[in-house]
Design an enzyme around this catalytic site. Sequence first.
Site, short mmCIF file in Angstrom:
data_model
loop_
_atom_site.label_atom_id
_atom_site.label_comp_id
_atom_site.label_asym_id
_atom_site.label_seq_id
_atom_site.Cartn_x
_atom_site.Cartn_y
_atom_site.Cartn_z
N HIS A 132 0.82 -1.21 0.00
CA HIS A 132 0.00 0.00 0.00
C HIS A 132 0.86 1.27 0.00
O HIS A 132 0.52 2.25 -0.61
CB HIS A 132 -0.89 -0.04 1.24
CG HIS A 132 -2.18 0.66 1.07
ND1 HIS A 132 -3.21 0.12 0.33
CD2 HIS A 132 -2.61 1.85 1.52
CE1 HIS A 132 -4.22 0.95 0.35
NE2 HIS A 132 -3.89 2.01 1.05
N TYR A 146 4.34 0.22 -3.01
CA TYR A 146 4.06 -0.25 -4.39
C TYR A 146 5.13 -1.23 -4.87
O TYR A 146 5.58 -1.17 -6.00
CB TYR A 146 3.97 0.95 -5.34
CG TYR A 146 2.82 1.86 -5.03
CD1 TYR A 146 1.55 1.56 -5.48
CD2 TYR A 146 3.01 3.02 -4.27
CE1 TYR A 146 0.48 2.40 -5.18
CE2 TYR A 146 1.94 3.85 -3.96
CZ TYR A 146 0.68 3.53 -4.43
OH TYR A 146 -0.37 4.34 -4.13
N GLU A 188 -9.20 6.51 -4.82
CA GLU A 188 -8.66 5.73 -3.70
C GLU A 188 -9.57 4.53 -3.50
O GLU A 188 -10.78 4.63 -3.66
CB GLU A 188 -8.70 6.62 -2.46
CG GLU A 188 -8.22 6.00 -1.19
CD GLU A 188 -6.72 6.14 -1.02
OE1 GLU A 188 -6.19 7.22 -1.32
OE2 GLU A 188 -6.10 5.16 -0.59
N HIS A 247 -11.08 1.59 -0.93
CA HIS A 247 -11.25 1.20 0.47
C HIS A 247 -11.97 -0.14 0.52
O HIS A 247 -12.95 -0.31 1.24
CB HIS A 247 -12.01 2.28 1.25
CG HIS A 247 -11.21 2.84 2.38
ND1 HIS A 247 -11.75 3.36 3.52
CD2 HIS A 247 -9.86 2.93 2.56
CE1 HIS A 247 -10.78 3.77 4.33
NE2 HIS A 247 -9.63 3.53 3.77
N ASN A 248 -11.44 -1.08 -0.27
CA ASN A 248 -12.13 -2.36 -0.43
C ASN A 248 -12.11 -3.20 0.85
O ASN A 248 -13.15 -3.66 1.30
CB ASN A 248 -11.45 -3.18 -1.54
CG ASN A 248 -11.40 -2.41 -2.85
OD1 ASN A 248 -12.24 -1.54 -3.07
ND2 ASN A 248 -10.44 -2.71 -3.69
N ASP A 290 -6.62 14.11 0.31
CA ASP A 290 -5.62 14.16 -0.76
C ASP A 290 -5.82 15.39 -1.64
O ASP A 290 -4.86 15.96 -2.15
CB ASP A 290 -5.73 12.91 -1.65
CG ASP A 290 -4.94 11.74 -1.07
OD1 ASP A 290 -3.90 11.99 -0.45
OD2 ASP A 290 -5.37 10.59 -1.25
N ASP A 292 -1.57 14.81 3.92
CA ASP A 292 -2.55 14.15 4.79
C ASP A 292 -1.93 12.89 5.38
O ASP A 292 -0.96 12.36 4.87
CB ASP A 292 -3.80 13.80 3.99
CG ASP A 292 -3.52 12.71 2.98
OD1 ASP A 292 -2.72 12.95 2.07
OD2 ASP A 292 -4.07 11.61 3.12
N ASP A 334 -6.72 6.32 -11.48
CA ASP A 334 -7.18 4.93 -11.52
C ASP A 334 -7.06 4.29 -10.16
O ASP A 334 -6.32 4.74 -9.30
CB ASP A 334 -6.33 4.13 -12.52
CG ASP A 334 -4.88 4.06 -12.07
OD1 ASP A 334 -4.58 3.27 -11.17
OD2 ASP A 334 -4.05 4.83 -12.61
N GLY A 337 -3.36 7.90 -8.94
CA GLY A 337 -4.01 6.60 -8.88
C GLY A 337 -3.71 5.90 -7.59
O GLY A 337 -3.13 6.46 -6.66
N ASN A 338 -4.13 4.65 -7.56
CA ASN A 338 -4.04 3.89 -6.32
C ASN A 338 -4.08 2.41 -6.69
O ASN A 338 -4.65 2.04 -7.71
CB ASN A 338 -5.24 4.32 -5.46
CG ASN A 338 -5.61 3.34 -4.39
OD1 ASN A 338 -6.42 2.45 -4.61
ND2 ASN A 338 -5.01 3.47 -3.24
#
Lengths: 227, 735, 81, 81
Positions: free
Chosen positions: B53, B56, B97, B99-100, B121, B274, B499, B536-537
Site C-alpha cells: 500500500h 508499491y 482511492e 477502500h475495499n 488528498d 494528509d 485509476d 491513482g491507487n
Amino acid sequence: MKAAVLTFPGSNCDDDLLWAVKDIAGADAELVSAKSESLEGFDLVLVPGGFSYGDYLRSGAIAKFAPIMTALKNFADNGGYVLGICNGFQILTEAGLLPGALQWNTSLEFICEPEPLKVVNNRTAFSNQYAQNQAITLPIAHGEGNYYADADTLSEIEANNQVVFRYADNPNGSLNDIAGLTNKAGNVLGMMPHPERAVEALLGGTDGLGVFQSLIAATKGAAHAAN
Amino acid sequence: MLQTELTPEQIRDQKPYLQLGLTEAEYNLFAERLGRLPNYTEMGLQSGMWSEHCSYKYSKPILKTFWTKNDRVLMGPGEGAGVIRIGEGKAVVFKAESHNHPSAVEPYEGAATGIGGIIRDIFSIGAKPVASLDALAFGDEFDAHNKNLIDQVVAGIGGYGNAIGIPTVAGEVQFDPGYQKNPLVNAMTVGVMDEKDIQKGKAAGVGNAIIYVGAKTGRDGINGASFASAEFSDAEDADRSAVQVGDPFMEKLLTDACLEVTHDHKDALVGIQDMGAAGLVSSSAEMASKAGYGMTMDLDLIPQREPGMTPFEIMLSESQERMLLCIRAGHEQEILDLFKGYDLDAVVCGRVEDGHQYRLLHHGEVVCDIPVSLLTDDVPTYTTVPEKPERLKNPAPDFEPVIEDLAATYKQLLAMPNIASKRSLYRRYDAQVQTNTVIAPGGDAGVIRVRDTHKALAMTADSNGRLLALDPEIGGAITVAEAARNLVATGAEPLGITDCLNYGDPSKPEVYYELQQSAKGIVAATKKFNTPVISGNVSLYNETDHHGIHPTPMIGMVGLIEDLTAITTVDFKQAGDIVYLAGNTGDDYNGSSLQYLQTGAYAGRLTGFDLEAEKQTQDLVLTLIREHLVNAAHDLSDGGLAAAIVEMGAKRELGLIADTTLTTTQLFSETQGRFLLTVKPEDQAAFEAIAKDQAVQLGVVSTGDFDLKLADGELNTQMSQLTTIYSEALACALK
Amino acid sequence: MFKAKIYVNYKPSVLDPKAEVIKNTLSRLGQTNVKDVTVGKYFEVLLEGDRDAVDQQVDALCDQMLANVNMEAYRYSLEEV
Amino acid sequence: MFKAKIYVNYKPSVLDPKAEVIKNTLSRLGQTNVKDVTVGKYFEVLLEGDRDAVDQQVDALCDQMLANVNMEAYRYSLEEV
Ligand SMILES: Nc1ncnc2c1ncn2[C@@H]1O[C@H](COP(=O)(O)OP(=O)(O)O)[C@@H](O)[C@H]1O
Ligand SMILES: [Mg+2]
C-alpha cells in the site's frame, strides 16, 4: 435591505445561500459567523442548510447553543424575517422559534431528489411572488425531514394557516405533507426543500427564486424595521 | 498488540514481522542496511512503509509503464493528487482511492473513511474539493448479508459526503459473482484551484516546524496499510480492530482551515500532507524524503486519545482526519492561532533537520534513529514472471444468441441489476450541494460548473472487470474508451485519468499477467485519447481463500467543457426529434449482458473494439455537440442499443418510432464506440452535412409509443412499460 | 462525583421509523414472539458537584440538549461514584 | 413475557464523534464540571417464550442486528413482565 447568512461550524450550504440571495436575487447580503453575538444592521436572517457541528446527536441540537442564537431570538421576537432552510429549519425548531420537530425520514434513508410542491399560502413574506396553489419543484436533500408536531399543535398550525409549502408526493412521512411552515406571527419560516438550489436554469430550474424575491419585496416596505 | 516490546534480538529470533506482512528477506535487508538489528518501533515502521500500500513494491514496475505527461499536466503521479491546467489560471485536481478491505469488514465506516481519505488528498494540494464519485462492485447474490453490505456502503458514502458538503455527482455500481466476497469500494474526488496555489508534501529547511493538526491519535486502524496488503481469510476475525470511525464535521473544519493556510499564509507554509495509510510515519517520512532532509519528532507531543500508547501504535495508527504541515520557523504561532479559530487541535511536534536521519523521541528516549530513505526509497521491488491464465489460452467459442420472444428478452434485460437504474442508491447522495451541479447522477457523466469561468468539468468512473476477465489488454483499453465516451456524450473533451488498480494476489503469475496486460491496454488508450494518468491507487490481494476478483482497473476520467451552452444530457427532449446512431454495430455478444442473461456466464474472446474507429466517432460527436446540433446524447455500453433507448426515454417517458436494418439480436450487441444522438428537425441538414455516413438515422422520438421495425422482427409497446421495469427492478431486488 | 444515567425515548404518540424497521425485519425473519421494540438513546455523564446542583444541571442538559421534548421524553438517575 | 433491556456502546478504542461534540459544547458553555460523556443506544424488546430461549434469541438479536460488533459492545438484562 441587508440579509445575514449565518454560518455554523460545519455549515456547508452557507455559500450556496449567499450566492442565491446576493449574486442571483441581487440583495445585499453577507455571511455572519454563529460565533458572533449581534445581528445589528440586518433586515433579514437566513439560516442555511447542510449540517451544523456534524449533527451527530440530532440535527440542529447543538447549533441552538451557538452564541448568535440569542441575537437571533431577539431579532425574531422583534418581527424580523427569518428563513431557515433544511438544517436551518431543524435549528429553528430546536431553538423553539418554530413549532414541532424533524424526525428521521420514514425510509431511514437520506433522500436527494427534485420534489413537487404546492404553495398553499402565498400571503406570507416568503411566498408573495407565487400564485396561490402554484405547483413548483424544489430539490430536497435530507435524512431528517419528517415533520412532526403533536395533534394540538398541528391543528393550531393549520387553523392559523401557518403551512406555506406542502409536498405533492410526501417523500419523508411529514405530517399533513408539511414541507415548510411559519411561526404564528408569520415572520419566521422553516422549509426542508432547498430554494437556493433552484435559482439558475443551468442547474435545472428557477422555482426557488420566488422565495428570495418575496423576501426582497417584503423587506422593501419594512426597511430596518427589525433593528 | 504486544504488551511488552520484544528486544531486537528477540525480534530476530521470534520473527514477529511475519505477522505484519514482512518477509524474512525484507527484514534481513533492512537490518543489513541499518547496520544493526532494528528495535520494535523501527521494525513496525518498516512493516507499514514496506507494505504494498505504501511502497508499491509489486506494482511499481507496472505503474512505470503508464503515460503520465502532456502539455496540460501540471503535476503527475507522486503527490497526494495530480493537477491539470484548464485555462483562465485554473487547474483541476483529482485522485481515486480504494477502500475495499475496510468496507468488507465494516461497510459503513469503511466506505465513509474512504471518502474522507480521498478528500484530504485533494485539499492537501490546495484545491477546494468540488465533487466526488464512487465506483462500487458487489456480488449479485442478494442474500441478507449482501443487501446489508450494499445498504451500508451507500449509507457510509452519503453519510460522509453529504455531511461535509461535497456533492457526489457520478459513479457506478456493478454486480457480479466475482465480487461476492470481495466488494470494491473506490472513491474519487475532484478539486478546483488557482494554478499558482499548488502545494506539495515536503518538509524542507533546517529548523522548520512540523505541525500536527486534526483528530487525536487513537488505537484505531493500527497497521491498516499492511492489513490492506494482505489477503483475507474467511476464518479470521482478528482484522476487526482495524475499524476507524469517520468524523466529517472534523474534516470540514480541517478542509476550510488548511485551504486558508494554503491561500493566505504562503509565507509560512513549506509543505502539507494528509495522514493516510501508515499514518504519521508515512506522511512525515515522505515529506522529509521528498525534500532531502532529516526530521526529529517528539511523540509525547502528539495529541493522543488514549493513555499508554506505544511509539509503534502512535506512528502506525490510521486515525482519520489528521494532517501534517511543515511551517517555516517563526511562523508557528500564526498557524496554531489559525487552527484554534476553527476549534482544531494543532501542535508543533517536531523539526526539520540537516542530514537524513529520521528520529523519534518518546518519554525522553530515542526510539527510532534510521535513515529516512530506508523507509521510503530502499524498498525492494518485485516482478513475478507472468503467465497467461488457463482460461485465456482456450477461450470459449463465440456466443451466438437466439431470441425467441423479443419483448420478453427486452424486459428481462432491463431488470438485470447491472442494467436497471441505480437511482434508488445514488439518490441517497447529496448531488447538488455547492450549487454547481449541471448534471447529477443519471447522466453519462457528472458535470460541475467552474465558478468564475465559463467552463464546466465532466467526470466519470468506469470499470469493466467482466471484460478484462476475458481479455485484460482489450478490456483495459475498453475501460478507458468507455470513460472517454461518457465524457464526450456530455460535450466534454477528455483531459486525463486517475485509476484504482483492483486485482488479486500479484505474486501469482496469472494475476501479474493480468496486471501487465491490462496496463498495456490502458497505456495505448490513454495515448489515443490524450488522457495521461495523473494519479491513482493500487489495491491488490482482493482475494478470499485464494479466490481472486476479476482484474478490475477503475478508470476515473475528467473532461473539460469550454462552453456552458453546449452541455448535452441523455434524455429525449421532444417528440419529433430525429434519432441517429453513430458508430458501427457488429455481432459482438461475448461478455455481453445478453450472454449473461441467456447462459449465466460471460465467456469467449472480446470482439468489436477498434481504438481508431472509437476515437473518430468520439471526435465527431464532440464536434456535433459543440456546433449545438445535438440535443441529447448517450453512449452505448452494457445492454447495447436496447438499454440505451430506454435510458434515454425514461425521464420524460418519450418513446421511439424506428425502422432499421439491424437484426433483433443486434439490438443487444455490445459493439464498442457507439452513441445515440437526437437532433431537432431544423438542424437535420446541418447535422448530416457534418456527420455524413458516420451516423445513420434510426427513427424519430415519439410521445410514448415504442415501435421498432428490425430486419427480422418487430417490437410494439409503450415506452412506459419498459421504463417502469428499468426504474424499479433494482430497488425491488434490494428490498 | 456523580454518574448520570440518562435515557431518551420517543414519546408514545410519535411513530419511530427505526423501531418500525427492526420490528418489520424481525417479523420477516419469523420471530413472531417479539411483541414490541422501542429504540432510545442512552447517555452516561460524569459530573462533579453536590447532588442538588448536579441534579438540576442534568435535568437542564436533558431538557435542552440531549432530548427534543417536542417528540422525546427523558429520565435519568444519579449515582455517586 | 420478558422485557429485554439492551445497551449498546462503542468499544473504548473507537472514536465517538457524537460524544466529542457534546463534550466540546458543554465545555464551551462553561460546564467544566462535566468530566466525561458517553453516548449509546438503548433498546427495549418484549418477547414471549421461556427464559433460556428468549435469552438466546436476544443475544443473537444484539450480535446480528442491534450492535455492530466490529466496533460496539452490548449488554442486556431480562426481566419477567
Ligand atoms: N454509485 C453511484 N454513485 C453515483 N452515481 C451512480 C452510481 N452508480 C451509478 N450512478 C449513475 O448512474 C448512471 C448510470 O451508470 P452506468 O450504468 O455505470 O453508466 P455508464 O454505463 O454510462 O457508465 C450514471 O449517471 C452514473 O453516474
Ligand atoms: Mg454512459
